[in-house]
Write an enzyme that holds these catalytic residues in place. Structure first.
Site, mmCIF file in Angstrom:
data_model
loop_
_atom_site.group_PDB
_atom_site.id
_atom_site.type_symbol
_atom_site.label_atom_id
_atom_site.label_comp_id
_atom_site.label_asym_id
_atom_site.label_seq_id
_atom_site.Cartn_x
_atom_site.Cartn_y
_atom_site.Cartn_z
ATOM 1 N N LYS A 8 16.529 24.060 21.278
ATOM 2 C CA LYS A 8 17.525 25.145 21.262
ATOM 3 C C LYS A 8 17.874 25.545 19.829
ATOM 4 O O LYS A 8 17.862 26.725 19.479
ATOM 5 C CB LYS A 8 18.811 24.710 21.988
ATOM 6 C CG LYS A 8 18.604 24.308 23.438
ATOM 7 C CD LYS A 8 19.915 23.937 24.107
ATOM 8 C CE LYS A 8 20.582 22.693 23.558
ATOM 9 N NZ LYS A 8 19.809 21.447 23.748
ATOM 10 N N ARG A 83 28.246 24.332 28.751
ATOM 11 C CA ARG A 83 27.460 23.193 29.246
ATOM 12 C C ARG A 83 27.906 22.707 30.598
ATOM 13 O O ARG A 83 27.436 21.677 31.072
ATOM 14 C CB ARG A 83 27.593 22.013 28.286
ATOM 15 C CG ARG A 83 26.646 22.153 27.146
ATOM 16 C CD ARG A 83 26.572 20.866 26.392
ATOM 17 N NE ARG A 83 26.209 21.193 25.049
ATOM 18 C CZ ARG A 83 25.251 20.620 24.372
ATOM 19 N NH1 ARG A 83 24.579 19.631 24.894
ATOM 20 N NH2 ARG A 83 24.976 20.996 23.167
ATOM 21 N N ARG A 155 20.485 10.715 13.386
ATOM 22 C CA ARG A 155 21.758 11.083 14.003
ATOM 23 C C ARG A 155 22.197 9.940 14.906
ATOM 24 O O ARG A 155 21.368 9.377 15.623
ATOM 25 C CB ARG A 155 21.553 12.355 14.852
ATOM 26 C CG ARG A 155 22.243 13.577 14.297
ATOM 27 C CD ARG A 155 21.821 14.838 14.996
ATOM 28 N NE ARG A 155 22.268 14.956 16.385
ATOM 29 C CZ ARG A 155 22.149 16.053 17.130
ATOM 30 N NH1 ARG A 155 21.609 17.145 16.607
ATOM 31 N NH2 ARG A 155 22.559 16.099 18.379
ATOM 32 N N ARG A 166 22.562 11.233 27.077
ATOM 33 C CA ARG A 166 22.685 12.695 26.919
ATOM 34 C C ARG A 166 21.844 13.411 27.980
ATOM 35 O O ARG A 166 22.249 14.431 28.520
ATOM 36 C CB ARG A 166 22.234 13.106 25.508
ATOM 37 C CG ARG A 166 23.251 12.717 24.436
ATOM 38 C CD ARG A 166 22.637 12.685 23.050
ATOM 39 N NE ARG A 166 22.157 13.964 22.593
ATOM 40 C CZ ARG A 166 21.284 14.114 21.591
ATOM 41 N NH1 ARG A 166 20.804 13.053 20.961
ATOM 42 N NH2 ARG A 166 20.903 15.313 21.231
HETATM 43 P P1 AP5 Z 1 16.228 20.932 18.244
HETATM 44 O O1 AP5 Z 1 15.860 22.336 17.965
HETATM 45 O O2 AP5 Z 1 17.291 20.297 17.416
HETATM 46 O O3 AP5 Z 1 16.588 20.774 19.795
HETATM 47 P P2 AP5 Z 1 17.960 20.968 20.518
HETATM 48 O O4 AP5 Z 1 17.639 21.382 21.916
HETATM 49 O O5 AP5 Z 1 18.858 21.876 19.731
HETATM 50 O O6 AP5 Z 1 18.454 19.456 20.474
HETATM 51 P P3 AP5 Z 1 19.850 18.842 20.102
HETATM 52 O O7 AP5 Z 1 19.647 17.367 20.025
HETATM 53 O O8 AP5 Z 1 20.458 19.455 18.893
HETATM 54 O O9 AP5 Z 1 20.637 19.298 21.368
HETATM 55 P P4 AP5 Z 1 21.840 18.694 22.111
HETATM 56 O O10 AP5 Z 1 22.121 19.746 23.095
HETATM 57 O O11 AP5 Z 1 21.716 17.337 22.670
HETATM 58 O O12 AP5 Z 1 22.842 18.440 20.934
HETATM 59 P P5 AP5 Z 1 23.952 19.337 20.268
HETATM 60 O O13 AP5 Z 1 23.805 19.174 18.829
HETATM 61 O O14 AP5 Z 1 23.976 20.703 20.845
HETATM 62 O O15 AP5 Z 1 14.893 20.074 18.211
HETATM 63 C C1 AP5 Z 1 14.899 18.673 18.414
HETATM 64 C C2 AP5 Z 1 13.795 18.033 17.553
HETATM 65 O O16 AP5 Z 1 12.529 18.518 17.991
HETATM 66 C C3 AP5 Z 1 13.901 18.415 16.058
HETATM 67 O O17 AP5 Z 1 13.461 17.314 15.306
HETATM 68 C C4 AP5 Z 1 12.923 19.591 15.916
HETATM 69 O O18 AP5 Z 1 12.386 19.696 14.613
HETATM 70 C C5 AP5 Z 1 11.850 19.213 16.932
HETATM 71 N N1 AP5 Z 1 11.218 20.386 17.528
HETATM 72 C C6 AP5 Z 1 11.811 21.537 17.947
HETATM 73 N N2 AP5 Z 1 10.906 22.370 18.484
HETATM 74 C C7 AP5 Z 1 9.708 21.727 18.402
HETATM 75 C C8 AP5 Z 1 8.375 22.057 18.806
HETATM 76 N N3 AP5 Z 1 8.098 23.231 19.402
HETATM 77 N N4 AP5 Z 1 7.397 21.156 18.592
HETATM 78 C C9 AP5 Z 1 7.680 19.945 17.987
HETATM 79 N N5 AP5 Z 1 8.907 19.581 17.584
HETATM 80 C C10 AP5 Z 1 9.907 20.449 17.798
HETATM 81 O O19 AP5 Z 1 25.267 18.591 20.796
HETATM 82 C C11 AP5 Z 1 25.586 17.294 20.338
HETATM 83 C C12 AP5 Z 1 26.822 16.775 21.043
HETATM 84 O O20 AP5 Z 1 27.950 17.652 20.807
HETATM 85 C C13 AP5 Z 1 26.757 16.677 22.568
HETATM 86 O O21 AP5 Z 1 26.093 15.484 23.001
HETATM 87 C C14 AP5 Z 1 28.253 16.675 22.923
HETATM 88 O O22 AP5 Z 1 28.843 15.460 22.628
HETATM 89 C C15 AP5 Z 1 28.800 17.712 21.949
HETATM 90 N N6 AP5 Z 1 28.770 19.072 22.505
HETATM 91 C C16 AP5 Z 1 27.979 20.092 22.092
HETATM 92 N N7 AP5 Z 1 28.204 21.204 22.822
HETATM 93 C C17 AP5 Z 1 29.164 20.868 23.723
HETATM 94 C C18 AP5 Z 1 29.799 21.592 24.790
HETATM 95 N N8 AP5 Z 1 29.497 22.873 25.071
HETATM 96 N N9 AP5 Z 1 30.719 20.936 25.526
HETATM 97 C C19 AP5 Z 1 31.057 19.662 25.263
HETATM 98 N N10 AP5 Z 1 30.471 18.910 24.272
HETATM 99 C C20 AP5 Z 1 29.533 19.518 23.524
#
Ligand code: AP5
Length: 212
Positions: A8, A83, A155, A166
């Site tokens: 994402k 979410r 992280r 997660r």
């Molecule tokens: P990346 O692009 O970072 O993927 P992502 O889907 O954004 O993953 P996240 O871990 O950031 O998502 P998440 O939803 O768990 O965490 P968030 O930070 O939003 O890519 C991941 C990896 O893959 C990277 O190393 C990248 O380089 C690699 N990659 C990407 N595309 C690739 C490809 N095509 N090929 C190979 N490699 C690739 O949230 C964190 C925490 O915040 C949550 O757990 C929760 O506690 C809180 N939170 C966030 N939003 C809310 C909400 N709305 N409500 C309540 N709590 C919330």
């Protein structure tokens, strides 16, 4: 939308550059609040480290504050928000109140084994935020950021047991939202396998389709 690690954040940055609109990442905003030690950050820290969702009201207020900002007038891209159903309903009401609406909901799909490998291998620079992967994109000097020379870390929520939590939270709380957006005709599911460029091309195709 999409499970943790689906790409994402990676795709949102590319879309932001392409469309010239504001990118609001709930996770990035929360991590910044933790780093700054704000009251929101202090309450969110433990929950994030355990892979739990932050209470709806706190996250909604944080996102709504940014959506009131005039910089979003040309359009905005939400990443990781909403979410759950409560967040989605609250956001629809908020947007309606300001004469706006969602045009599309993109949901990335990726097999669980690939999600685990992307996340448990992810490393980030603790200072400038540059991203690495232990196998696919290691820094030139182990543990040192190529961009700013500071330490590259994992992280706290990318440890395997937390990634599994997660994924469980995603399946139970976020996945039902896909039906909500499917019923409203806004949902486009995108295969997130392959290179970032390949995924971007599929997203570009989905953006050209007209929602029903
Ligand atoms: P990346 O692009 O970072 O993927 P992502 O889907 O954004 O993953 P996240 O871990 O950031 O998502 P998440 O939803 O768990 O965490 P968030 O930070 O939003 O890519 C991941 C990896 O893959 C990277 O190393 C990248 O380089 C690699 N990659 C990407 N595309 C690739 C490809 N095509 N090929 C190979 N490699 C690739 O949230 C964190 C925490 O915040 C949550 O757990 C929760 O506690 C809180 N939170 C966030 N939003 C809310 C909400 N709305 N409500 C309540 N709590 C919330």
């Amino acid at each position: 939308m999409g499970p943790p690690g689906a790409g994402k954040g990676t795709q949102a940055v590319r879309l932001r550059q392409r469309l010239g609109i504001v990118h609001l990442s709930a996770g990035d905003m929360l991590r910044e609040a933790v780093k700054q030690g704000t009251p929101l950050g202090l309450s969110a820290r433990g929950m994030m480290e355990r892979g739990e969702l932050i209470p709806d009201d706190l996250v909604a207020q944080m996102v709504e504050e940014r959506l009131r900002d005039p910089e979003g007038a040309r359009g905005f891209l939400l990443d990781g928000y909403p979410r759950n159903l409560a967040q989605a309903r609250r956001m629809s009401e908020f947007l309606e109140g300001s004469g706006r609406r969602l045009d599309r909901v993109l949901a990335l799909r990726l097999p669980e084994a690939e999600l685990l490998s992307r996340l448990t291998g992810r490393r980030v620079c603790g200072t400038c935020g540059a991203g690495y992967h232990v196998v696919n994109k290691p820094p030139r000097r182990p543990g040192i950021c190529d961009v700013c020379g500071n330490e590259v870390v994992q992280r706290a929520d990318d440890r395997e047991e937390i990634v599994r939590e997660r994924l469980r939270v995603y399946t139970t709380q976020t996945l039902p939202l896909l039906d909500f957006y499917r019923e409203s005709g806004l949902l486009f599911e995108v295969d997130a396998t392959g290179t970032p460029e390949e995924v971007s091309a599929r997203i570009a195709g989905a953006l050209e389709e007209v929602p029903r």
